[in-house]
Design an enzyme around this catalytic site. Structure first.
Site, PDB file in Angstrom:
ATOM      1  N   LYS A  29       0.859  -1.184   0.000  1.00 53.97           N
ATOM      2  CA  LYS A  29       0.000   0.000   0.000  1.00 53.97           C
ATOM      3  C   LYS A  29       0.895   1.232   0.000  1.00 53.97           C
ATOM      4  O   LYS A  29       2.039   1.168   0.456  1.00 53.97           O
ATOM      5  CB  LYS A  29      -0.888   0.034   1.259  1.00 53.97           C
ATOM      6  CG  LYS A  29      -2.142   0.850   1.075  1.00 53.97           C
ATOM      7  CD  LYS A  29      -3.177   0.069   0.308  1.00 53.97           C
ATOM      8  CE  LYS A  29      -4.442   0.860   0.055  1.00 53.97           C
ATOM      9  NZ  LYS A  29      -5.496  -0.013  -0.473  1.00 53.97           N
TER      10      LYS A  29
HETATM   11  P1  NAD Z   1     -13.119   7.636  -3.110  1.00 48.56           P
HETATM   12  O1  NAD Z   1     -12.116   8.678  -2.797  1.00 48.56           O
HETATM   13  O2  NAD Z   1     -13.532   7.395  -4.520  1.00 48.56           O
HETATM   14  O3  NAD Z   1     -14.469   7.899  -2.265  1.00 48.56           O
HETATM   15  C1  NAD Z   1     -14.479   8.012  -0.888  1.00 48.56           C
HETATM   16  C2  NAD Z   1     -15.856   8.459  -0.424  1.00 48.56           C
HETATM   17  O4  NAD Z   1     -15.859   8.505   1.021  1.00 48.56           O
HETATM   18  C3  NAD Z   1     -16.223   9.857  -0.894  1.00 48.56           C
HETATM   19  O5  NAD Z   1     -17.636   9.924  -1.092  1.00 48.56           O
HETATM   20  C4  NAD Z   1     -15.822  10.733   0.294  1.00 48.56           C
HETATM   21  O6  NAD Z   1     -16.531  11.959   0.364  1.00 48.56           O
HETATM   22  C5  NAD Z   1     -16.205   9.817   1.451  1.00 48.56           C
HETATM   23  N1  NAD Z   1     -15.475  10.129   2.689  1.00 48.56           N
HETATM   24  C6  NAD Z   1     -14.184  10.492   2.835  1.00 48.56           C
HETATM   25  N2  NAD Z   1     -13.905  10.736   4.138  1.00 48.56           N
HETATM   26  C7  NAD Z   1     -15.061  10.508   4.820  1.00 48.56           C
HETATM   27  C8  NAD Z   1     -15.424  10.589   6.179  1.00 48.56           C
HETATM   28  N3  NAD Z   1     -14.542  10.989   7.102  1.00 48.56           N
HETATM   29  N4  NAD Z   1     -16.701  10.255   6.527  1.00 48.56           N
HETATM   30  C9  NAD Z   1     -17.586   9.873   5.590  1.00 48.56           C
HETATM   31  N5  NAD Z   1     -17.302   9.800   4.282  1.00 48.56           N
HETATM   32  C10 NAD Z   1     -16.058  10.107   3.899  1.00 48.56           C
HETATM   33  O7  NAD Z   1     -12.524   6.284  -2.442  1.00 48.56           O
HETATM   34  P2  NAD Z   1     -12.855   4.788  -2.825  1.00 48.56           P
HETATM   35  O8  NAD Z   1     -11.875   4.354  -3.856  1.00 48.56           O
HETATM   36  O9  NAD Z   1     -14.318   4.637  -3.056  1.00 48.56           O
HETATM   37  O10 NAD Z   1     -12.427   4.049  -1.473  1.00 48.56           O
HETATM   38  C11 NAD Z   1     -13.316   3.923  -0.370  1.00 48.56           C
HETATM   39  C12 NAD Z   1     -12.853   2.770   0.507  1.00 48.56           C
HETATM   40  O11 NAD Z   1     -12.799   1.570  -0.272  1.00 48.56           O
HETATM   41  C13 NAD Z   1     -11.448   2.917   1.091  1.00 48.56           C
HETATM   42  O12 NAD Z   1     -11.411   2.273   2.361  1.00 48.56           O
HETATM   43  C14 NAD Z   1     -10.581   2.144   0.125  1.00 48.56           C
HETATM   44  O13 NAD Z   1      -9.378   1.695   0.716  1.00 48.56           O
HETATM   45  C15 NAD Z   1     -11.504   1.000  -0.211  1.00 48.56           C
HETATM   46  N6  NAD Z   1     -11.225   0.310  -1.477  1.00 48.56           N
HETATM   47  C16 NAD Z   1     -11.071   0.981  -2.647  1.00 48.56           C
HETATM   48  C17 NAD Z   1     -10.813   0.275  -3.816  1.00 48.56           C
HETATM   49  C18 NAD Z   1     -10.641   0.951  -5.147  1.00 48.56           C
HETATM   50  O14 NAD Z   1     -10.274   0.252  -6.109  1.00 48.56           O
HETATM   51  N7  NAD Z   1     -10.917   2.242  -5.276  1.00 48.56           N
HETATM   52  C19 NAD Z   1     -10.704  -1.119  -3.787  1.00 48.56           C
HETATM   53  C20 NAD Z   1     -10.882  -1.777  -2.577  1.00 48.56           C
HETATM   54  C21 NAD Z   1     -11.141  -1.038  -1.435  1.00 48.56           C
END
Ligand code: NAD
Length: 417
Positions: free
Chosen positions: A109
């Site tokens: 990561k």
């Molecule tokens: P992103 O940046 O596209 O979206 C994140 C969302 O969460 C946004 O709507 C943002 O406003 C909201 N957010 C941020 N801080 C917040 C808070 N304090 N309280 C409430 N909402 C909040 O990110 P993503 O890629 O959707 O990732 C979200 C989660 O999924 C993370 O834990 C990430 O590690 C995990 N994840 C992502 C992927 C990927 O491929 N993008 C894959 C597996 C897991």
């Protein structure tokens, strides 16, 4: 094994889950010592000239946790609270996740401590290039392959690929989650959300749980959460609440997700969506609903609020959204929790497909990507459900057991111990 403390850092929390699996599997002390800690940790300064002419020095990280099963693989996070401990935790989760999904990767990561919302596109471009240069000696399409995560997207990956290419020649397989035009895969953007929905559907079929008419609340409306909200209605579920960093919206009769997507695209928040009641992120976690989906950041369900959760199913879209002490409270309440290392694995599964397409210089149609993703998610979910039944453990314990077991086997086969 001692009970978890109410407050643990993300790395302590993830390691607590690992230790529990290691105990259950009677892992040898040698293997435990080798698998518990990251293999390599890099911390770098990332100096960036801001648009106003001043210089700002950001801190960046890349942690390679375990590479026994293949090249290191894991996203890059841009977030104000990104730090060494959190990146170590997320790298460890990637090790177990790639093993549960059985894709031929290890776990890594990266992160830069910054607020991407406060930086211009030019500043983000410069930051990404400098960060990439500073960690490039650890990267390689057969060594370590980054991808997007919280606060980064396909454009960030295009900049990373370009910065790496300036040093090493054109290398599309150095990152996944790229724009389609630059060698990205069809279906990659939807993949973590689509995979989560397939995991839910598969678990429901195996458990005789009828998803029709069930209500669902989603925290986080980014790449993962918005796709879960988009696809869950195909299973007959009604999305009653969603939120982002600014707060959430709730309508017990159901939100119109396509309209909400248009609203969020134009307003850059779900707040203000016509006809829905505004709620806080804390309220969303405690809403009366059937399925709760934390899909934003880590450690949102804790020992302080776990008791207030009313959902009977938790689908972990985010990484490490539930602390170990909350996990125990939820278990006692009879909540079924589908764990992150299974649920959001669709992201790394389609990243693997993208990497394979880049290496072969051959593009798959979206239908093939989605079909193969479904096969992997169904198989992984089935194996986790089977293990939970056979071993009499929770789905999280079962997933960790499978992940740890597969990595231990690879270490033994390589002759490390
Ligand atoms: P992103 O940046 O596209 O979206 C994140 C969302 O969460 C946004 O709507 C943002 O406003 C909201 N957010 C941020 N801080 C917040 C808070 N304090 N309280 C409430 N909402 C909040 O990110 P993503 O890629 O959707 O990732 C979200 C989660 O999924 C993370 O834990 C990430 O590690 C995990 N994840 C992502 C992927 C990927 O491929 N993008 C894959 C597996 C897991």
């Amino acid at each position: 094994m001692p009970s978890p403390r109410p407050t643990m850092t993300p790395y302590e929390g993830v390691t607590w889950y690992f230790d529990r699996a290691a105990d259950q599997l009677h892992l040898s002390d040698d293997l435990r010592e080798l698998m518990r800690h990251p293999w390599r940790e890099l911390k770098v300064e990332v100096p960036v000239r801001l648009d106003n002419g001043s210089l700002k020095v950001f801190i960046g990280y890349r942690v390679q946790h375990n590479g026994a099963r293949g090249p290191y693989k894991g996203g890059i996070r841009y977030h104000p609270s990104a730090n060494q401990d959190e990146v170590m935790a997320l790298a460890s989760l990637m090790t177990w996740k790639t093993a549960v999904a059985d894709v031929p990767y290890g776990g890594a990561k990266g992160g830069v401590q910054c607020d991407p919302n406060e930086l211009t596109q030019d500043e983000l471009n410069r930051l990404t290039r400098r960060y990439t240069q500073n960690i490039a000696h650890l990267l390689g399409p057969q060594r370590d392959i980054p991808a997007p995560d919280l606060g980064t997207d396909s454009r960030t990956m295009a900049w990373m690929m370009d910065a790496y290419g300036q040093l090493n020649g054109h290398t599309p397989a150095i990152v996944t989650g790229k724009p389609i035009e630059l060698g990205g895969s069809y279906g990659r953007e939807a993949a973590p959300g689509r995979g989560a929905v397939i995991a839910l559907e598969t678990w429901a079929k195996l458990s005789g749980y009828d998803l029709k008419g069930k209500t669902i609340a989603v925290q986080g409306f980014g790449q993962v959460g918005s796709w879960i909200a988009r696809l869950a209605p195909e299973l007959g579920c009604t999305v009653v609440a969603v939120s982002d960093i600014r707060g959430g919206v709730h309508d017990p009769k159901g939100l119109n997700v396509p309209s909400l997507l248009r609203h969020a695209a134009s307003q850059r928040t779900v707040i203000g969506f016509a006809g829905a009641r505004e709620i806080t992120n804390q309220e969303l976690l405690a809403l009366p609903c059937d399925i709760l989906v934390p899909a934003a950041i880590d450690q949102v369900i804790t020992s302080r609020n776990a008791d207030a959760v009313k959902a009977s199913i938790i689908l972990e879209g985010a990484n490490h959204p539930t602390t170990p002490s909350a996990d125990i409270v939820l278990g006692r309440k009879g909540v079924t929790l589908l764990p992150d290392i299974l649920v959001n694995a669709g992201g790394v599964v389609v990243s693997y497909f993208e990497w394979a397409q880049n290496v072969q210089e051959f593009r798959w149609p979206e239908e093939r990507v989605n079909r193969e993703l479904r096969a992997v998610m169904e198989r992984s979910t089935q194996s986790v459900v089977n293990r939970a039944q056979e071993a009499g453990v929770s789905l999280r314990e079962a997933a960790f057991q499978i992940g740890v077991e597969r990595v231990a086997r690879a270490i033994e086969l390589r002759g490390f111990v």
